[in-house]
Design a protein around this motif. Sequence first.
Motif, PDB file in Angstrom:
ATOM      1  N   GLY A 132      -0.541 -48.198  79.467  1.00  0.00           N
ATOM      2  CA  GLY A 132      -0.746 -48.612  80.847  1.00  0.00           C
ATOM      3  C   GLY A 132       0.515 -49.224  81.416  1.00  0.00           C
ATOM      4  O   GLY A 132       1.309 -49.820  80.696  1.00  0.00           O
ATOM      5  N   ARG A 133       0.671 -49.041  82.709  1.00  0.00           N
ATOM      6  CA  ARG A 133       1.828 -49.626  83.393  1.00  0.00           C
ATOM      7  C   ARG A 133       1.318 -50.722  84.327  1.00  0.00           C
ATOM      8  O   ARG A 133       0.453 -50.479  85.172  1.00  0.00           O
ATOM      9  CB  ARG A 133       2.550 -48.555  84.210  1.00  0.00           C
ATOM     10  N   VAL A 134       1.824 -51.916  84.153  1.00  0.00           N
ATOM     11  CA  VAL A 134       1.473 -53.023  85.036  1.00  0.00           C
ATOM     12  C   VAL A 134       2.548 -53.087  86.107  1.00  0.00           C
ATOM     13  O   VAL A 134       3.741 -53.051  85.790  1.00  0.00           O
ATOM     14  CB  VAL A 134       1.405 -54.348  84.253  1.00  0.00           C
ATOM     15  N   SER A 135       2.146 -53.160  87.349  1.00  0.00           N
ATOM     16  CA  SER A 135       3.146 -53.073  88.412  1.00  0.00           C
ATOM     17  C   SER A 135       2.752 -53.946  89.597  1.00  0.00           C
ATOM     18  O   SER A 135       1.601 -54.368  89.725  1.00  0.00           O
ATOM     19  CB  SER A 135       3.298 -51.619  88.869  1.00  0.00           C
ATOM     20  N   VAL A 136       3.732 -54.200  90.432  1.00  0.00           N
ATOM     21  CA  VAL A 136       3.485 -54.900  91.697  1.00  0.00           C
ATOM     22  C   VAL A 136       4.186 -54.116  92.804  1.00  0.00           C
ATOM     23  O   VAL A 136       5.170 -53.397  92.548  1.00  0.00           O
ATOM     24  CB  VAL A 136       4.043 -56.352  91.693  1.00  0.00           C
ATOM     25  N   GLU A 137       3.678 -54.277  93.992  1.00  0.00           N
ATOM     26  CA  GLU A 137       4.352 -53.652  95.129  1.00  0.00           C
ATOM     27  C   GLU A 137       5.624 -54.434  95.383  1.00  0.00           C
ATOM     28  O   GLU A 137       5.627 -55.661  95.427  1.00  0.00           O
ATOM     29  CB  GLU A 137       3.441 -53.659  96.342  1.00  0.00           C
ATOM     30  N   HIS A 138       6.698 -53.696  95.543  1.00  0.00           N
ATOM     31  CA  HIS A 138       8.007 -54.343  95.695  1.00  0.00           C
ATOM     32  C   HIS A 138       8.777 -53.549  96.744  1.00  0.00           C
ATOM     33  O   HIS A 138       9.146 -52.396  96.498  1.00  0.00           O
ATOM     34  CB  HIS A 138       8.725 -54.333  94.342  1.00  0.00           C
ATOM     35  N   GLY A 139       8.995 -54.166  97.890  1.00  0.00           N
ATOM     36  CA  GLY A 139       9.659 -53.432  98.969  1.00  0.00           C
ATOM     37  C   GLY A 139       8.797 -52.254  99.389  1.00  0.00           C
ATOM     38  O   GLY A 139       7.586 -52.368  99.560  1.00  0.00           O
ATOM     39  N   ALA A 140       9.450 -51.107  99.477  1.00  0.00           N
ATOM     40  CA  ALA A 140       8.722 -49.915  99.905  1.00  0.00           C
ATOM     41  C   ALA A 140       8.130 -49.162  98.727  1.00  0.00           C
ATOM     42  O   ALA A 140       7.533 -48.106  98.907  1.00  0.00           O
ATOM     43  CB  ALA A 140       9.664 -49.002 100.675  1.00  0.00           C
ATOM     44  N   SER A 141       8.310 -49.691  97.529  1.00  0.00           N
ATOM     45  CA  SER A 141       7.826 -48.949  96.363  1.00  0.00           C
ATOM     46  C   SER A 141       7.065 -49.888  95.420  1.00  0.00           C
ATOM     47  O   SER A 141       6.624 -50.960  95.815  1.00  0.00           O
ATOM     48  CB  SER A 141       9.021 -48.307  95.650  1.00  0.00           C
TER      49      SER A 141
END
Lengths: 679, 279
Positions: free
Chosen positions: A358-367
């Motif tokens: 799994g990939r844990v991610s956050v919205e950052h800028g436009a991506s």
Amino acid sequence: MTHPAPFEDHTPDRPGNRRRAPQGPGDQAAAAGQSGASQAGNIQSANSPRSSSSPASVLPATGLSDADVRFVQTRQPFCDLDPSAFSKNLPLAKILQTQTQLRRVTPGQVLVRRGDYGNSAMLILAGTVSVLNPSPRGQSGASSIDSLATDSLATDSDPPPAKRSLGQRLRDCIITPKHPHTRREDQIRPAAGGKQRIGQTDHQVAMFMQDFAAVMVDGQHAALGPGEMFGEVAAMYRTPHSATVVATEESAVLEITWQGLRELRRDKAFDQNLDDHYRRHWLPLHLRENQLLRFLDDQTIAKIAAASTLRSYGRLRWYADYRKTTKRSPAEQIAEEPVVVREGSFPTDLLIVRSGFGRVSVEHGASVQTTAYLGAGHVFDLESVVRNCLNPSRPQMHQHALRAVGMLDVIAIPIELFADEVLPKIRRGDFPPNVQRLFPSLNRRSSKRKTIGKTTSDRRANTDPVIADAPALSSTSLMEFVVGNRLNNGPAAMVIDLDRCTGCDDCMRACATTHGGDSRFKRSGPAHGRLQFASACMQCTDPVCMIGCPTGAITRDADASDPSLTNVVTIDESTCIGCKTCAGSCPYENIDMVNVVNQGGDAFLDIESGKQMLKATKCDLCVDLGGNPQCVAACPHDALVRIDLTHSRPLDQFLKTRIKPRSETETGSATNPPSPELS
Amino acid sequence: MSIVSGSTKPIARPPVSLAGRRIRAALITVIASAAMAAVAVWTEQRLANRSTLTGVTLTTTLVILIALGIRRRLPGIELGSMSAWTQTHLYTGIFSAVVYVLHVPAIVAGGVLEFFLSATFLIVSASGFYGVYASRSYPRRIRLAGGQDGDRETFLADAKSVYDAIPIGPAGDVLRQQYLNQHRSYFENPRSWWFAFYPTKNRRERMLADLAALDRYLDPPTRESSAAIANLIKGRDAVDFSAALRWRMRVWVAVHASLSVSLLCATLIHIALVWMHRS
């Protein structure tokens, strides 16, 4: 308490929608024996495990005939299936025709072997088979064997290779083979006293139990008869088989691919049956494997198992398009990954990764920015879940999103159940620091405890959380590189520090010296900054190479109940038939096929086919040298290490010992937000 | 702590901070050197022969230093990691230099054997320091050059395909001519042996400058081919640069090892002569 939903399948794989990948066992097996003409000069023939153009495969080459389909549809459970549950494009008959294979098995033939991975289930149509050696907790693919004791069960696999003696090691150092891939005849021929032999049934390669009659007399076993199915859990959830199944008499079995099983689950009753079976026999075992739940009593585990759901995301055959996927940019990869949890959503379940990535991610800028990666056993966003359990009046939303990388199976425990049954039973000190902070009383106790103890290491040993916190890598780009290349599959990845590697090749020489002249890895591979991830077997947590080996030559020395085992995946050359199934499946191309020769350099030929013998070779972490990889021991500059990439912590620690803070930009460092990853 | 079910047992030692290790080893070396110097002075003050003590110590260090080569040839035998041996070799080498100073009356001794012995020792020591410098700095230079994984054959094949794809026309003829005159031999042939000793960017810069000067004779499609050739020139130069540095290190290892063996032989002769004339 929420009502458990049935099995949730979010995977896009559907037969008929997707072509069969070329790496399938059938394809690879067709290449067996096609290793080209023999070398010039003398040729030595040997009795070998026979290769076949059509070994026991999981995908039928031609499928069932119409008459076979009509016959199968009269048998259990197909006669009870509701035809209207299946789509018009893919009716039951077509599923049976394309996703199943009729097989005749003869007495003593091994159908599945404990510890092996498979991607097909077997349904007995006629005759009986015996289940040997069920798992210690009585878990198996067949409910009828649950009551079997374990102490008298014989092991079905050969013991791991014995440690090499000092004399042998010295001889290896002094006597170097003149020719590459030199083998003695006994190394490539099955031992006479082995527990299994390779034979053929209806022109298909098959394993046979050598002392079958004695096992049936002495050992405990359970009989399975017509209408009973086994191996479906291993096929659908990418787990090793928990027991060995041997044909007791001449029988007929229907082999169903995992794609076929998924289609058959469109029938509600069939699906419920499989789900109940999994929930009753397997889910408690999978729950117990998690450190978070290890102190729970059987009753609580049973409650959790009854209320939990298993959710699958992504593609089980992620390795089929691995090369294509890894060429894409991180943004393109992320865009294609199925979202498991959205950022800002309300936590309703505690998610435990059962398998996959799994990939844990956050919205950052436009991506979207990767903040951590998860693997088997990890828990997603425990902090938010615990916070909401402790302060239900002020709920906290998920601060991160979770996406499936390739494939991801998660066990979802309803948050109410977690709050009532699990949280009170977890020792507070077992939580990672970010969760421990949520318990004020614990913080006071911890500060007192810190003064007790003799040494720093003692104190650390006493206070280390069992559910260790695995912070995200300090470098975002490195983390995205690791995830993007699926290197987080490797608990023993070979990492080379390019700023210290002089290219002396001592590592390869040491490997070759200790492996009869063959180096089992290549000093090349994808690189990120100063780190190169060399082409060496990583002993993957998801060992796709182990799926479909027709002779069971590739095995993993592992058992959840025995922590002393090495977990190393090894290939037994004496039973390898050179079908290339494992080499074709390995997405990292870390298994090599080699033409073996004798000490005079003459090729070994198969007596039956007259073709030169091929054997699969790979890194075995020097198991016969005490599990001390000689490539690492031989590196004079500390450039080569083996690192567990299933967690981000070991790589981060490794980098911290080498990279000064000012030069972190070399690895594309960017400040990461706090990560919810737990391991 | 690994809790992943099915994960491999921990196989690596906990990572050691390289800076911390360096400081510890350097401290031990300094203390050992100081102790050796103190014992030597104390021995002399007691009117004993200091040379015997320092000579025996020096010979012992030489044996330890030579043992690295033996360990290297015995993989698979549990004798400790090569990394630990290399560290021991490195700091024992520094310690031996201190002991040498305490042992000899003059840094470069007189007499044929003694001169050979001291000169060899000094050369081996200097070579050792060069080895430390090279092994620590070259890998980084190779990585930054970006040529660690390439090979000449690939660049030659790529260059041929770029050449074949040069558009037909007057502009293409100009670029093709330039390729045949200047670039073909560059891609087809290995670099000179002098480049291995002293790699420079002169040839690369010259070719790139010539290619840039040619730019005004080219049309847009041909300029793309020109840019591709320029990239190949840079890539091939990086590969040659990396190969040169690695070759230099291999030569250094061979020279260092040969001189070390010579030093040990000369030392044994020296010990035999001292033994014969000990009265």
